[in-house]
Write a protein that holds these residues in place. Structure first.
Motif, PDB file in Angstrom:
ATOM      1  N   HIS A 153       0.859  -1.184   0.000  1.00 27.60           N
ATOM      2  CA  HIS A 153       0.000   0.000   0.000  1.00 27.60           C
ATOM      3  C   HIS A 153       0.896   1.235   0.000  1.00 27.60           C
ATOM      4  O   HIS A 153       1.984   1.223   0.598  1.00 27.60           O
ATOM      5  CB  HIS A 153      -0.894   0.033   1.249  1.00 27.60           C
ATOM      6  CG  HIS A 153      -1.676  -1.222   1.470  1.00 27.60           C
ATOM      7  ND1 HIS A 153      -3.008  -1.330   1.192  1.00 27.60           N
ATOM      8  CD2 HIS A 153      -1.288  -2.434   1.966  1.00 27.60           C
ATOM      9  CE1 HIS A 153      -3.436  -2.544   1.488  1.00 27.60           C
ATOM     10  NE2 HIS A 153      -2.402  -3.238   1.966  1.00 27.60           N
TER      11      HIS A 153
ATOM     12  N   ILE B 270       0.696   5.824   0.080  1.00 31.98           N
ATOM     13  CA  ILE B 270      -0.016   7.112   0.033  1.00 31.98           C
ATOM     14  C   ILE B 270       0.892   8.080  -0.718  1.00 31.98           C
ATOM     15  O   ILE B 270       2.028   8.305  -0.307  1.00 31.98           O
ATOM     16  CB  ILE B 270      -0.307   7.642   1.444  1.00 31.98           C
ATOM     17  CG1 ILE B 270      -1.182   6.649   2.222  1.00 31.98           C
ATOM     18  CG2 ILE B 270      -0.991   9.005   1.377  1.00 31.98           C
ATOM     19  CD1 ILE B 270      -1.394   7.031   3.671  1.00 31.98           C
TER      20      ILE B 270
ATOM     21  N   LYS C 279      -1.659  -0.921  -4.072  1.00 33.33           N
ATOM     22  CA  LYS C 279      -2.877  -0.166  -3.771  1.00 33.33           C
ATOM     23  C   LYS C 279      -2.479   1.259  -3.399  1.00 33.33           C
ATOM     24  O   LYS C 279      -1.728   1.472  -2.436  1.00 33.33           O
ATOM     25  CB  LYS C 279      -3.655  -0.812  -2.640  1.00 33.33           C
ATOM     26  CG  LYS C 279      -5.075  -0.268  -2.523  1.00 33.33           C
ATOM     27  CD  LYS C 279      -6.001  -1.219  -1.799  1.00 33.33           C
ATOM     28  CE  LYS C 279      -7.430  -0.673  -1.822  1.00 33.33           C
ATOM     29  NZ  LYS C 279      -8.363  -1.559  -1.087  1.00 33.33           N
TER      30      LYS C 279
ATOM     31  N   TYR D 155      -3.270   5.304  -2.450  1.00 31.84           N
ATOM     32  CA  TYR D 155      -4.232   6.150  -1.737  1.00 31.84           C
ATOM     33  C   TYR D 155      -3.787   7.611  -1.818  1.00 31.84           C
ATOM     34  O   TYR D 155      -2.601   7.911  -1.978  1.00 31.84           O
ATOM     35  CB  TYR D 155      -4.331   5.767  -0.262  1.00 31.84           C
ATOM     36  CG  TYR D 155      -4.640   4.313   0.004  1.00 31.84           C
ATOM     37  CD1 TYR D 155      -5.940   3.888   0.301  1.00 31.84           C
ATOM     38  CD2 TYR D 155      -3.617   3.364  -0.017  1.00 31.84           C
ATOM     39  CE1 TYR D 155      -6.205   2.549   0.562  1.00 31.84           C
ATOM     40  CE2 TYR D 155      -3.883   2.022   0.238  1.00 31.84           C
ATOM     41  CZ  TYR D 155      -5.182   1.630   0.524  1.00 31.84           C
ATOM     42  OH  TYR D 155      -5.440   0.313   0.779  1.00 31.84           O
ATOM     43  N   TYR D 156      -4.765   8.485  -1.652  1.00 30.01           N
ATOM     44  CA  TYR D 156      -4.484   9.916  -1.545  1.00 30.01           C
ATOM     45  C   TYR D 156      -5.585  10.554  -0.708  1.00 30.01           C
ATOM     46  O   TYR D 156      -6.760  10.172  -0.820  1.00 30.01           O
ATOM     47  CB  TYR D 156      -4.447  10.579  -2.925  1.00 30.01           C
ATOM     48  CG  TYR D 156      -4.302  12.095  -2.850  1.00 30.01           C
ATOM     49  CD1 TYR D 156      -3.087  12.670  -2.509  1.00 30.01           C
ATOM     50  CD2 TYR D 156      -5.387  12.933  -3.093  1.00 30.01           C
ATOM     51  CE1 TYR D 156      -2.941  14.045  -2.413  1.00 30.01           C
ATOM     52  CE2 TYR D 156      -5.259  14.317  -3.001  1.00 30.01           C
ATOM     53  CZ  TYR D 156      -4.037  14.867  -2.660  1.00 30.01           C
ATOM     54  OH  TYR D 156      -3.909  16.226  -2.553  1.00 30.01           O
TER      55      TYR D 156
ATOM     56  N   VAL E 270      -6.130  10.527   2.673  1.00 32.45           N
ATOM     57  CA  VAL E 270      -6.712   9.659   3.708  1.00 32.45           C
ATOM     58  C   VAL E 270      -7.294  10.533   4.821  1.00 32.45           C
ATOM     59  O   VAL E 270      -6.587  11.343   5.417  1.00 32.45           O
ATOM     60  CB  VAL E 270      -5.640   8.705   4.276  1.00 32.45           C
ATOM     61  CG1 VAL E 270      -6.210   7.884   5.424  1.00 32.45           C
ATOM     62  CG2 VAL E 270      -5.111   7.800   3.171  1.00 32.45           C
TER      63      VAL E 270
ATOM     64  N   PHE F 284      -6.743   3.998   9.022  1.00 31.00           N
ATOM     65  CA  PHE F 284      -6.019   3.430   7.877  1.00 31.00           C
ATOM     66  C   PHE F 284      -4.827   2.599   8.351  1.00 31.00           C
ATOM     67  O   PHE F 284      -4.618   1.468   7.891  1.00 31.00           O
ATOM     68  CB  PHE F 284      -5.546   4.548   6.949  1.00 31.00           C
ATOM     69  CG  PHE F 284      -4.633   4.076   5.852  1.00 31.00           C
ATOM     70  CD1 PHE F 284      -5.148   3.432   4.740  1.00 31.00           C
ATOM     71  CD2 PHE F 284      -3.259   4.253   5.952  1.00 31.00           C
ATOM     72  CE1 PHE F 284      -4.301   2.964   3.732  1.00 31.00           C
ATOM     73  CE2 PHE F 284      -2.407   3.801   4.948  1.00 31.00           C
ATOM     74  CZ  PHE F 284      -2.934   3.155   3.834  1.00 31.00           C
TER      75      PHE F 284
END
Length: 350
Positions: free
Chosen positions: A230, A232, A249, A251-252, A254, A260
């Motif tokens: 994962h 970010i 995976k 993300y941005y 959060v 998380f």
């Protein structure tokens, strides 16, 4: 012998004096203070300074105080501050650091100045603010201006003995209780510990990752079997699409970092406040060290087997980025005492 009427008058005057003194004291306690915070965020600087200053700002705002930000014209920092409803002030041109801060403090009738910036803020500026009875505060600050501040707060890893403190007459506070975390990370709000199997791995080189370290670290981790990676990373990062194609995976933005991180078993991070968020949840980590300051800071975690340090130049040569012998328990960080201490000292100064 005092006349009964005179005695009654004297008693009445004394009572009124006591009531007046109590009312003035209550007025000071209830007064909304004006707080000016100096910090920045940019792709080069990262988000850490603004993130922790926003924690301070929101706590002060919740207690009824007025908080303002003095920022340079960096889009990222301005965006983060305005997203949370705070006013910011840019420096006028031509730029004069001392005049900007002192004039702004006078304009806003500032009671408290908080600095979390390493860009040449001068001792004379802090001394000028103190002459106006403004409480001056430095957050995790190695810069010289700290030596003129009334209060200096540091996390446990800071090696204060290596700094020059000549001329300092203020007060230093250091410890886990002076680490600025988002409220959800304090132990009273943490409901469950992290899992202990290393299956879900987080790679986070800061929200901006200016050195483009995320992709090479992910490529290294792809050699490890039976894990999910994962990360970010900002939406406009040049490696974002390539990272997505690695089956990582991504993300941005959060919204609740604590929730998380509870889904993560191990983290590979560039050193910053996330290091403390991880130990608050009992998540082991590898710290990617970008400079000598990071190396010094990470030693506190390494000595207690909370994290493994790895210098940026050793990423390719290191056989593994994950250290399997780390298996820490959650550190219960009860609360941050910075705001409580600041307000106490500010009340005494008013």
């Amino acid at each position: 012998m005092q006349h009964p009427v005179s005695k009654q008058i004297a008693y009445g005057v004394q009572t009124r004096v006591m009531v007046y003194a109590l009312s003035k004291k209550l007025e000071i306690v209830l007064k909304a203070l004006n707080v000016l915070i100096r910090c920045d965020a940019s792709i080069q600087i990262g988000l850490g300074h603004v993130t922790r200053c926003l924690v301070l700002a929101n706590e002060l705002k919740a207690k009824g105080h007025n908080v303002y930000f003095a920022q340079k014209d960096y889009e990222l920092g301005i965006q983060k501050v305005t997203e949370q409803g705070f006013h910011y002030f840019l420096p006028p041109m031509p730029f004069n650091y001392h005049q900007w801060i002192t004039s702004l403090a006078a304009q806003l009738s500032v009671n408290i100045f908080i600095g979390d910036v390493r860009d040449g803020l001068a001792i004379k500026t802090i001394e000028s603010l103190k002459q106006e009875n403004i409480l001056t505060v430095a957050i995790d600050e190695p810069s010289d201006y700290r030596k003129a501040c009334d209060l200096c707060f540091y996390p446990p890893h800071a090696q204060l003995s290596k700094l020059d403190w000549s001329g300092f007459t203020g007060e230093i506070k250091q410890g886990l209780e002076y680490v600025l975390l988002r409220p959800e990370f304090y132990s009273k709000n943490v409901l469950n510990p992290a899992k202990k199997t290393y299956r879900d791995i987080l790679v986070m080189m800061g929200g901006t990752d200016p050195m483009r370290l995320t992709l090479p670290i992910i490529n290294k981790l792809l050699m490890v079997h039976n894990i999910k990676i994962h990360t970010i990373i900002s939406q406009d990062h040049p490696d974002r699409l390539t990272i997505i194609n690695t089956d990582t995976k991504v993300y941005y933005g959060v919204s609740n970092m604590c929730n998380f991180l509870k889904t993560i078993n191990y983290a590979v991070i560039s050193f910053g406040v996330t290091a403390y968020e991880l130990i608050a949840l009992g998540i082991p980590a590898t710290h990617i060290l970008l400079n000598s300051d990071h190396k010094t800071a990470s030693q506190y975690f390494y000595k207690q087997k909370l994290a493994m340090p790895l210098h940026i130049n050793n990423i390719k040569e290191n056989p593994t980025i994950i250290e399997p012998t780390l298996n820490i328990n959650r550190y219960g960080i009860e609360q941050c005492l910075i705001v409580k201490k600041i307000l106490k000292e500010a009340r005494n100064a008013v």
